[in-house]
Design a protein around this motif. Structure first.
Motif, PDB file in Angstrom:
ATOM      1  N   UNK A  59       0.830  -1.202   0.000  1.00  0.00           N
ATOM      2  CA  UNK A  59       0.000   0.000   0.000  1.00  0.00           C
ATOM      3  C   UNK A  59       0.872   1.262   0.000  1.00  0.00           C
ATOM      4  N   UNK A  60       1.928   1.236   0.802  1.00  0.00           N
ATOM      5  CA  UNK A  60       2.830   2.403   0.847  1.00  0.00           C
ATOM      6  C   UNK A  60       3.450   2.652  -0.523  1.00  0.00           C
ATOM      7  N   UNK A  61       3.885   1.576  -1.156  1.00  0.00           N
ATOM      8  CA  UNK A  61       4.483   1.728  -2.489  1.00  0.00           C
ATOM      9  C   UNK A  61       3.468   2.316  -3.462  1.00  0.00           C
ATOM     10  N   UNK A  62       2.256   1.765  -3.419  1.00  0.00           N
ATOM     11  CA  UNK A  62       1.230   2.258  -4.349  1.00  0.00           C
ATOM     12  C   UNK A  62       0.861   3.709  -4.044  1.00  0.00           C
ATOM     13  N   UNK A  63       0.844   4.029  -2.759  1.00  0.00           N
ATOM     14  CA  UNK A  63       0.509   5.391  -2.350  1.00  0.00           C
ATOM     15  C   UNK A  63       1.522   6.374  -2.959  1.00  0.00           C
ATOM     16  N   UNK A  64       2.781   6.004  -2.858  1.00  0.00           N
ATOM     17  CA  UNK A  64       3.816   6.881  -3.427  1.00  0.00           C
ATOM     18  C   UNK A  64       3.689   6.947  -4.947  1.00  0.00           C
ATOM     19  N   UNK A 102      13.357  21.204  14.507  1.00  0.00           N
ATOM     20  CA  UNK A 102      12.687  19.994  14.021  1.00  0.00           C
ATOM     21  C   UNK A 102      13.767  18.936  13.834  1.00  0.00           C
ATOM     22  N   UNK A 103      13.701  17.901  14.630  1.00  0.00           N
ATOM     23  CA  UNK A 103      14.771  16.885  14.567  1.00  0.00           C
ATOM     24  C   UNK A 103      14.602  15.975  13.348  1.00  0.00           C
ATOM     25  N   UNK A 104      13.378  15.485  13.161  1.00  0.00           N
ATOM     26  CA  UNK A 104      13.129  14.595  12.019  1.00  0.00           C
ATOM     27  C   UNK A 104      12.068  15.250  11.149  1.00  0.00           C
ATOM     28  N   UNK A 105      12.533  15.963  10.138  1.00  0.00           N
ATOM     29  CA  UNK A 105      11.592  16.765   9.359  1.00  0.00           C
ATOM     30  C   UNK A 105      10.515  15.904   8.696  1.00  0.00           C
ATOM     31  N   UNK A 106      10.938  14.792   8.123  1.00  0.00           N
ATOM     32  CA  UNK A 106       9.989  13.962   7.384  1.00  0.00           C
ATOM     33  C   UNK A 106       8.862  13.453   8.294  1.00  0.00           C
ATOM     34  N   UNK A 107       9.265  12.984   9.462  1.00  0.00           N
ATOM     35  CA  UNK A 107       8.258  12.482  10.400  1.00  0.00           C
ATOM     36  C   UNK A 107       7.347  13.611  10.862  1.00  0.00           C
ATOM     37  N   UNK A 108       7.951  14.762  11.094  1.00  0.00           N
ATOM     38  CA  UNK A 108       7.161  15.905  11.556  1.00  0.00           C
ATOM     39  C   UNK A 108       6.188  16.352  10.461  1.00  0.00           C
ATOM     40  N   UNK A 109       6.700  16.432   9.253  1.00  0.00           N
ATOM     41  CA  UNK A 109       5.852  16.885   8.145  1.00  0.00           C
ATOM     42  C   UNK A 109       4.735  15.879   7.871  1.00  0.00           C
ATOM     43  N   UNK A 110       5.032  14.610   8.023  1.00  0.00           N
ATOM     44  CA  UNK A 110       3.992  13.596   7.831  1.00  0.00           C
ATOM     45  C   UNK A 110       2.855  13.807   8.830  1.00  0.00           C
ATOM     46  N   UNK A 111       3.233  14.128  10.025  1.00  0.00           N
ATOM     47  CA  UNK A 111       2.205  14.351  11.040  1.00  0.00           C
ATOM     48  C   UNK A 111       1.382  15.607  10.707  1.00  0.00           C
ATOM     49  N   UNK A 112       2.064  16.641  10.228  1.00  0.00           N
ATOM     50  CA  UNK A 112       1.344  17.850   9.809  1.00  0.00           C
ATOM     51  C   UNK A 112       0.334  17.495   8.718  1.00  0.00           C
ATOM     52  N   UNK A 113       0.822  16.765   7.732  1.00  0.00           N
ATOM     53  CA  UNK A 113      -0.028  16.370   6.608  1.00  0.00           C
ATOM     54  C   UNK A 113      -1.212  15.535   7.096  1.00  0.00           C
ATOM     55  N   UNK A 123       0.623   5.127   6.900  1.00  0.00           N
ATOM     56  CA  UNK A 123       1.426   6.266   6.436  1.00  0.00           C
ATOM     57  C   UNK A 123       2.397   6.716   7.536  1.00  0.00           C
ATOM     58  N   UNK A 124       1.885   6.840   8.751  1.00  0.00           N
ATOM     59  CA  UNK A 124       2.715   7.334   9.854  1.00  0.00           C
ATOM     60  C   UNK A 124       3.857   6.383  10.171  1.00  0.00           C
ATOM     61  N   UNK A 125       3.567   5.101  10.066  1.00  0.00           N
ATOM     62  CA  UNK A 125       4.575   4.116  10.479  1.00  0.00           C
ATOM     63  C   UNK A 125       5.460   3.637   9.336  1.00  0.00           C
ATOM     64  N   UNK A 126       5.224   4.143   8.161  1.00  0.00           N
ATOM     65  CA  UNK A 126       6.052   3.726   7.018  1.00  0.00           C
ATOM     66  C   UNK A 126       7.517   4.091   7.287  1.00  0.00           C
ATOM     67  N   UNK A 127       8.378   3.108   7.234  1.00  0.00           N
ATOM     68  CA  UNK A 127       9.786   3.327   7.568  1.00  0.00           C
ATOM     69  C   UNK A 127      10.682   3.432   6.329  1.00  0.00           C
ATOM     70  N   UNK A 128      10.082   3.565   5.168  1.00  0.00           N
ATOM     71  CA  UNK A 128      10.906   3.657   3.945  1.00  0.00           C
ATOM     72  C   UNK A 128      11.899   4.806   4.077  1.00  0.00           C
ATOM     73  N   UNK A 129      13.130   4.529   3.728  1.00  0.00           N
ATOM     74  CA  UNK A 129      14.149   5.565   3.869  1.00  0.00           C
ATOM     75  C   UNK A 129      14.052   6.559   2.714  1.00  0.00           C
ATOM     76  N   UNK A 130      14.677   7.709   2.887  1.00  0.00           N
ATOM     77  CA  UNK A 130      14.676   8.735   1.845  1.00  0.00           C
ATOM     78  C   UNK A 130      15.266   8.191   0.546  1.00  0.00           C
ATOM     79  N   UNK A 131      16.331   7.386   0.688  1.00  0.00           N
ATOM     80  CA  UNK A 131      16.983   6.899  -0.529  1.00  0.00           C
ATOM     81  C   UNK A 131      16.085   5.915  -1.274  1.00  0.00           C
ATOM     82  N   UNK A 132      15.348   5.104  -0.521  1.00  0.00           N
ATOM     83  CA  UNK A 132      14.401   4.181  -1.168  1.00  0.00           C
ATOM     84  C   UNK A 132      13.353   4.978  -1.936  1.00  0.00           C
TER      85      UNK A 132
END
Lengths: 331, 178
Positions: free
Chosen positions: A45-50, B52-63, B96-105
């Motif tokens: 789902x995460x992949x598809x979402x992106x 903001x220590x972890x921008x991505x996590x923070x921004x995800x929460x904002x979103x 969405x909140x718990x997605x751990x995909x890294x920036x490089x991925x």
């Protein structure tokens, strides 16, 4: 192995169904359960979402449409690229696709503008084809005209946005929404845009203006037409006339006794982000187009109406006239 | 200059955020609106002294918060008929909140997918352009393509599958070379 494939297919069907708004309540509940309990579903789902996000972003920025060399590249190559320093059309297909997006509004506005700009050589009883040829020639004349541009709601045809468009000849313009949120123009050599109390963004290639603004201004919605992939402005008249000539069937639909010529242009083959029909009315004596309307696939329409032909201030097309003390940023 | 950093990071995450927003709103316009509104929060944050220590996590929460607020208050999901079931909405937000995909991925995935889009035949590209560029519904697409809404939906699913598989293949190839 086949069981795994079957499960994967089931998961994908639910995920695709979600993005297509086609799941039943029971299927939604099933998907929710899977998201809670199944790591594979969560990852998929995460992949598809992106992917969905990227597709929307690519779509918004005009990178999804297939290359259309007959539609855009040739016209641009022959006219636009000759006048400006740009990437040749033989480069990447995505650049051509971007051009497609960039020129989409143009087909609407400029078809009109072109036709709007000049009609003086139009003899009575001419064919649509000859009108078009004459318009190409006439568009080269340097004449100041101001038009009211309105974007109409597809449902009730109420005015969603109103702008003023000042033209001087074929390639110089200033466009500004009546709410004053921005002003954009070209003096024929540079394209620019500015907002109240903001800097002036300047470029000598129009196609770099919209994407640069999209990157730099997150709240770009306020810029309306200027940064929308559906409604960018570019006023290269000859190239656009060529587009119309190549892609639209044109007919005269004059009403008996009418003081104006009424012309209708119909797109030959359907394309997204391109008006299906363009209509315009031209004064039968002077040839000046007094009104034009574009009809889009989503049922919305845009209209241009001639307001005045009074000469503009000499410097009107240059940003210094509108933002004399603003910081200038080259893009 | 430092003020611009959070917003630049935010813009770089656009696709990821838009994907989530579209998943829970299923409305491209609303998704864009929430994204824009969240940008304002990011800009305001950039002007404050708070770290903001972890921008991505923070921004995800904002979103996530902005999106849920928009859905609840505007009820625009009605535009597409039935609203998303609350339990699915929560599950998606949680995913969405718990997605751990890294920036490089995420970055590599985007690059690979772009190449896969470029490889699609024109007909398929036309279809996804109508869907994602024009935000056209299945009815609208089918009428312009002389097809049926169900056939369009199936075709889109196939394209999604093709893009996904192609992206994964490319990623695997990249990792293999790495």
């Amino acid at each position: 192995m086949s069981e795994t494939n079957s499960k994967t297919k089931e998961i994908e069907a639910l995920i695709f169904g979600h993005f297509d708004h086609s799941l039943t309540e029971q299927q939604e509940s099933e998907l929710a359960q899977l998201l809670r309990k199944c790591p594979e579903t969560r990852a998929r789902f995460c992949t598809q979402m992106r992917m969905e996000g990227r597709l929307h972003s690519l779509g918004r920025d005009g990178f999804l449409s297939p290359p259309a060399p007959d539609f855009v590249a040739e016209a641009e190559a022959s006219a636009w690229d000759n006048q400006h320093e740009v990437t040749p059309p033989s480069k990447t297909s995505s650049k051509r696709r971007f051009r497609t997006a960039i020129t989409s509004w143009v087909v609407a506005a400029t078809a009109l503008l072109l036709l709007l700009t000049s009609w003086s050589l139009w003899p009575s009883g001419v064919s649509a084809a000859s009108v078009l040829e004459q318009a190409i020639e006439a568009a080269k004349e340097t004449v100041d005209r101001t038009y009211r541009v309105t974007l109409l709601n597809p449902i009730d045809q109420t005015v969603e946005q109103e702008l003023r468009l000042d033209l001087r000849g074929a390639s110089q313009f200033v466009i500004r929404p009546v709410d004053g949120s921005y002003i954009m123009g070209s003096d024929g050599s540079e394209f620019w845009i500015t907002r109240p109390n903001g800097p002036v963004w300047v470029t000598n290639t129009y196609r770099s203006l919209a994407p640069a603004l999209r990157r730099r201004i997150p709240n770009r919605r306020i810029l309306g037409l200027a940064t929308s992939p559906n409604e960018p402005l570019m006023l290269e008249i000859s190239g656009l006339m060529t587009l119309i000539k190549r892609n639209y069937d044109i007919e005269l639909v004059n009403s008996p006794g009418s003081p104006e010529h009424h012309v209708r242009a119909t797109l030959r083959s359907a394309r997204p982000n391109v008006p299906q029909h363009i209509e315009f009315w031209a004064d039968s004596d002077t040839g000046v187009v007094t009104k034009a309307v574009t009809h889009w696939p989503n049922q919305s329409s845009r209209a241009l109406e001639l307001v005045t032909s009074e000469p503009l201030h000499q410097d009107w097309l240059h940003y210094s006239h509108h933002a004399p003390n603003a910081r200038v940023i080259d893009l | 200059m430092t003020d611009s950093q959070p917003i630049q990071q935010y813009l770089q995450l656009r696709s990821e955020f838009m994907g989530y927003l579209y998943a829970i709103t299923r409305d491209a316009e609303l998704a864009e609106e929430v994204y824009q509104n969240s940008a304002v929060v990011v800009i305001e944050k950039a002007n404050s002294d708070e770290e903001i220590r972890n921008f991505r996590a923070w921004a995800k929460e904002v979103i996530r918060r902005q999106a849920l607020h928009a859905i609840r208050t505007r009820e625009t999901s009605r535009r597409h008929g039935r609203a998303i079931a609350p339990e699915l909405l929560d599950a998606i937000a949680d995913t969405f909140s718990k997605d751990q995909s890294t920036d490089s991925v995420v970055h590599n995935e985007a690059t690979a997918m772009q190449k896969c889009v470029d490889e699609l035949p024109d007909e398929k590209r036309k279809l996804i352009a109508m869907r994602y560029e024009s935000d056209a519904g299945f009815d609208e697409i089918s009428s312009s393509m002389n097809s049926t809404p169900a056939a369009v939906q199936r075709a889109l699913s196939r394209i999604r599958k093709v893009l996904h598989d192609c992206t994964q293949r490319r990623l695997a190839l990249t990792e293999g070379h790495g």
